[in-house]
Design a protein around this motif. Structure first.
Motif, PDB file in Angstrom:
ATOM      1  N   ALA A 384       0.598 -35.612  79.620  1.00  0.00           N
ATOM      2  CA  ALA A 384      -0.119 -36.246  78.496  1.00  0.00           C
ATOM      3  C   ALA A 384       0.206 -37.730  78.478  1.00  0.00           C
ATOM      4  CB  ALA A 384       0.310 -35.608  77.176  1.00  0.00           C
ATOM      5  N   ILE A 385      -0.761 -38.531  78.028  1.00  0.00           N
ATOM      6  CA  ILE A 385      -0.532 -39.974  77.865  1.00  0.00           C
ATOM      7  C   ILE A 385      -0.667 -40.314  76.387  1.00  0.00           C
ATOM      8  CG2 ILE A 385      -1.435 -42.296  78.323  1.00  0.00           C
ATOM      9  CD1 ILE A 385      -2.275 -41.343  81.093  1.00  0.00           C
ATOM     10  N   VAL A 386       0.348 -40.994  75.864  1.00  0.00           N
ATOM     11  CA  VAL A 386       0.292 -41.501  74.491  1.00  0.00           C
ATOM     12  C   VAL A 386       0.101 -43.012  74.605  1.00  0.00           C
ATOM     13  CG1 VAL A 386       1.556 -41.759  72.325  1.00  0.00           C
ATOM     14  CG2 VAL A 386       1.826 -39.657  73.681  1.00  0.00           C
ATOM     15  N   ASN A 392      -7.025 -49.465  73.971  1.00  0.00           N
ATOM     16  CA  ASN A 392      -6.607 -48.524  75.018  1.00  0.00           C
ATOM     17  C   ASN A 392      -7.766 -48.026  75.879  1.00  0.00           C
ATOM     18  OD1 ASN A 392      -3.952 -48.543  73.817  1.00  0.00           O
ATOM     19  ND2 ASN A 392      -4.839 -47.323  72.169  1.00  0.00           N
ATOM     20  N   LYS A 393      -8.911 -48.717  75.763  1.00  0.00           N
ATOM     21  CA  LYS A 393     -10.132 -48.253  76.421  1.00  0.00           C
ATOM     22  C   LYS A 393      -9.931 -48.070  77.935  1.00  0.00           C
ATOM     23  CE  LYS A 393     -14.212 -50.709  76.766  1.00  0.00           C
ATOM     24  NZ  LYS A 393     -13.711 -52.039  76.520  1.00  0.00           N
ATOM     25  N   ARG A 394      -9.291 -49.055  78.562  1.00  0.00           N
ATOM     26  CA  ARG A 394      -9.174 -49.009  80.030  1.00  0.00           C
ATOM     27  C   ARG A 394      -8.254 -47.879  80.499  1.00  0.00           C
ATOM     28  NH1 ARG A 394      -7.520 -53.282  82.989  1.00  0.00           N
ATOM     29  NH2 ARG A 394      -8.612 -52.349  84.729  1.00  0.00           N
ATOM     30  N   ILE A 395      -7.259 -47.539  79.673  1.00  0.00           N
ATOM     31  CA  ILE A 395      -6.362 -46.427  80.033  1.00  0.00           C
ATOM     32  C   ILE A 395      -7.143 -45.109  79.969  1.00  0.00           C
ATOM     33  CG2 ILE A 395      -4.282 -45.143  79.348  1.00  0.00           C
ATOM     34  CD1 ILE A 395      -3.131 -47.847  78.368  1.00  0.00           C
ATOM     35  N   HIS A 396      -7.945 -44.938  78.913  1.00  0.00           N
ATOM     36  CA  HIS A 396      -8.785 -43.740  78.799  1.00  0.00           C
ATOM     37  C   HIS A 396      -9.721 -43.631  80.001  1.00  0.00           C
ATOM     38  CE1 HIS A 396      -8.014 -42.129  74.695  1.00  0.00           C
ATOM     39  NE2 HIS A 396      -7.571 -43.352  74.475  1.00  0.00           N
ATOM     40  N   GLU A 400      -8.923 -40.327  82.327  1.00  0.00           N
ATOM     41  CA  GLU A 400      -9.501 -39.183  81.593  1.00  0.00           C
ATOM     42  C   GLU A 400      -9.767 -37.975  82.500  1.00  0.00           C
ATOM     43  OE1 GLU A 400     -12.836 -40.896  79.652  1.00  0.00           O
ATOM     44  OE2 GLU A 400     -13.946 -41.283  81.496  1.00  0.00           O
ATOM     45  N   ASP A 401      -9.939 -38.203  83.801  1.00  0.00           N
ATOM     46  CA  ASP A 401     -10.166 -37.068  84.712  1.00  0.00           C
ATOM     47  C   ASP A 401      -8.865 -36.464  85.236  1.00  0.00           C
ATOM     48  OD1 ASP A 401     -12.848 -37.508  84.387  1.00  0.00           O
ATOM     49  OD2 ASP A 401     -13.011 -38.788  86.179  1.00  0.00           O
ATOM     50  N   ASP A 402      -7.741 -37.162  85.021  1.00  0.00           N
ATOM     51  CA  ASP A 402      -6.469 -36.742  85.618  1.00  0.00           C
ATOM     52  C   ASP A 402      -5.514 -36.100  84.617  1.00  0.00           C
ATOM     53  OD1 ASP A 402      -7.390 -38.034  87.963  1.00  0.00           O
ATOM     54  OD2 ASP A 402      -6.687 -39.942  87.176  1.00  0.00           O
ATOM     55  N   ILE A 406      -5.015 -37.478  76.082  1.00  0.00           N
ATOM     56  CA  ILE A 406      -4.741 -38.916  75.921  1.00  0.00           C
ATOM     57  C   ILE A 406      -4.926 -39.240  74.446  1.00  0.00           C
ATOM     58  CG2 ILE A 406      -5.340 -41.268  76.603  1.00  0.00           C
ATOM     59  CD1 ILE A 406      -6.479 -40.221  79.194  1.00  0.00           C
ATOM     60  N   VAL A 407      -3.867 -39.730  73.816  1.00  0.00           N
ATOM     61  CA  VAL A 407      -3.878 -39.968  72.360  1.00  0.00           C
ATOM     62  C   VAL A 407      -3.615 -41.448  72.080  1.00  0.00           C
ATOM     63  CG1 VAL A 407      -2.884 -39.149  70.177  1.00  0.00           C
ATOM     64  CG2 VAL A 407      -2.699 -37.723  72.203  1.00  0.00           C
ATOM     65  N   ASN A 408      -4.271 -41.991  71.060  1.00  0.00           N
ATOM     66  CA  ASN A 408      -4.015 -43.379  70.658  1.00  0.00           C
ATOM     67  C   ASN A 408      -2.997 -43.431  69.520  1.00  0.00           C
ATOM     68  OD1 ASN A 408      -5.890 -44.355  72.450  1.00  0.00           O
ATOM     69  ND2 ASN A 408      -7.566 -44.267  70.982  1.00  0.00           N
TER      70      ASN A 408
END
Length: 458
Positions: A384-386, A392-396, A400-402, A406-408
């Motif tokens: 999981a990514i926090v 955080n758009k570029r991180i999503h 998002e496929d991996d 993913i939470v902000n």
């Protein structure tokens, strides 16, 4: 932009040469101390705020200074300008100085002119702070009279002005190297070259790499160049740069044609009296730290330190806060603070060095990050990514496929609490942002400290 050293004679007045310092932080105030000692008339200018600590020091030194502005008329009276590494070459005040043919140099270049100490200079996109501290620890433990400076610790110029060391271990960033001309490293270490700060180098990895290679400039056959034979960008650079120094490559991928290598889980350094040490006895664990330990070990062998001292130092070294720092184990979950990881490669290293499943806290101010290089390691290890940042758009988009979750989040406390709920016993919660911290925090230390206190409140 090549600056000659004839600044004493460019002056149109007969008094002391005029030194103007741009930037009122650690390096600027250090340069002021050394300038005074060397008989310069000194003025310091900072476009931003100067902290209370440094403005008091400047007052004690009787150095005139200004903050929150640059008075061009005064600055352009200079015979020599020293600029803080944080000020880019494209800043208006720097362009004006260059146009006026005033030499603009770094504090490191300036200090190097006034010391005959041996200089061990360490650069690289990742690992340089750890390697600098380990090398300093090795030399100090061996009883050498050694100072620590550069990107870390007290200013090099201040130490040259007030202390008398035989050796300096200097952590040198590419920004510092850009303003170094006649300076020479007796021992130069280049750990790796990966995309970082590309916004300062016209988004060209080659320009950034060439900047790193300035660590070898002015070296002769009497000097040493220590580098990683596994780093593709370094190897590319060696094809286009002539190196005069003796070369000492290190590798964990091959055992021939290198000075230090890995064999049967031992670090082996074949120089003078060969050195061997089991990797399980090293204070620094993780693959990236094998490189850091090898680089420091070669420095120690070039200086002919005793194997016993090297072994002891590599076994009892304590690393920096905010760099893969173990904070706590709560409900069987490890919490690691790697807030100093402000680029993608540093975060890749951190993930790679952790054997368990990871809940990754990342995000902040993105410096043009290319997240592609992280995709494989994230897919393998991160559950999981926090996100901790305002945007955080570029991180999503990148992950998002991996990654399933993913939470902000918008504060260290919130990030830690969310991570705690996403992790299970045996996992690691890792703060390794891959980004600068300025959107929500004062700096990476503040981010790491807030993370640590949030963990302790769980």
């Amino acid at each position: 932009m090549n600056h000659s050293q004839t600044y004493q004679t460019t002056s149109n007045h007969n008094q002391s040469p005029y030194l103007v310092i741009l930037g009122g932080g650690e390096s600027g105030v250090g340069a002021a101390k050394l300038g005074l000692k060397q008989g310069f008339k000194v003025f310091l200018s900072d476009a931003g705020n100067i902290s209370k600590k440094y403005s008091e020091e400047l007052n004690d030194l009787n150095v005139p200074f200004e903050s929150n502005k640059h008075s061009l008329e005064e600055i352009l009276k200079a015979d020599l300008i020293i600029k803080s590494p944080g000020i880019p070459a494209t800043a208006a005040v720097v362009l004006k100085a260059v146009e006026a043919k005033i030499p603009v140099i770094s504090e490191i270049e300036f200090a190097g002119r006034y010391t005959s100490a041996k200089k061990i200079c360490i650069t690289g996109s990742n690992g340089k702070t750890t390697t600098t501290l380990l090398t300093y620890h090795l030399l100090k433990k061996a009883g050498l009279n050694v100072g620590l400076a550069g990107n870390i610790g007290n200013s090099f110029a201040a130490q040259v002005a007030t202390a008398n060391f035989d050796f300096y271990v200097l952590e040198i960033s590419s920004f510092m190297l850009d303003d170094m001309y006649d300076f020479k490293a007796d021992i130069a270490v280049l750990l790796n070259i990966t995309p970082d700060h590309l916004d300062r180098y016209a988004y060209s990895l080659d320009l950034y790499a060439d900047s790193k290679m300035r660590i070898t400039q002015n070296q002769t056959q009497a000097d040493s160049f220590i580098y990683c034979a596994d780093d593709p960008e370094t190897l590319k650079c060696l094809e286009r740069h002539i190196i005069n120094a003796k070369k000492y490559p290190f590798s964990i991928q091959k055992t021939t044609g290198v000075t230090a290598f890995l064999q049967n889980n031992n670090i082996q350094i074949n120089l003078h009296n060969p050195f061997t040490m089991s990797i399980t006895d090293l204070a620094l664990q993780g693959k990236h730290n094998l490189y850091n330990s090898m680089a420091s070990g070669i420095v120690a062998k070039v200086l002919e330190l005793r194997n016993e001292t090297i072994r002891e130092s590599m076994g009892d070294f304590k690393n920096l806060a905010h760099r893969l720092e173990h904070v706590a184990k709560i409900s069987g979950i490890d919490y690691i603070n790697d807030s100093k990881a402000t680029n993608v490669n540093a975060t890749w290293y951190a993930i790679e060095s952790i054997p368990t499943d990871i809940v990754l806290i990342m995000g902040g101010v993105d410096k043009g990050n290319d997240y592609n290089m992280m995709k494989d390691v994230v897919k393998q290890k991160v559950k999981a990514i926090v996100c901790l940042g305002k945007d955080n758009k570029r991180i999503h988009e990148a992950f998002e496929d991996d990654v399933d979750i993913i939470v902000n989040t918008f504060s260290a406390t919130e990030a830690v609490q969310v991570a705690y709920h996403l992790a299970k016993k045996g996992d690691t919660v890792l703060l390794s942002p891959a980004c600068a911290s300025f959107d929500l925090f004062k700096n990476y230390e503040d981010r790491g400290d807030q993370f640590k206190s949030a963990v302790r409140e769980l």
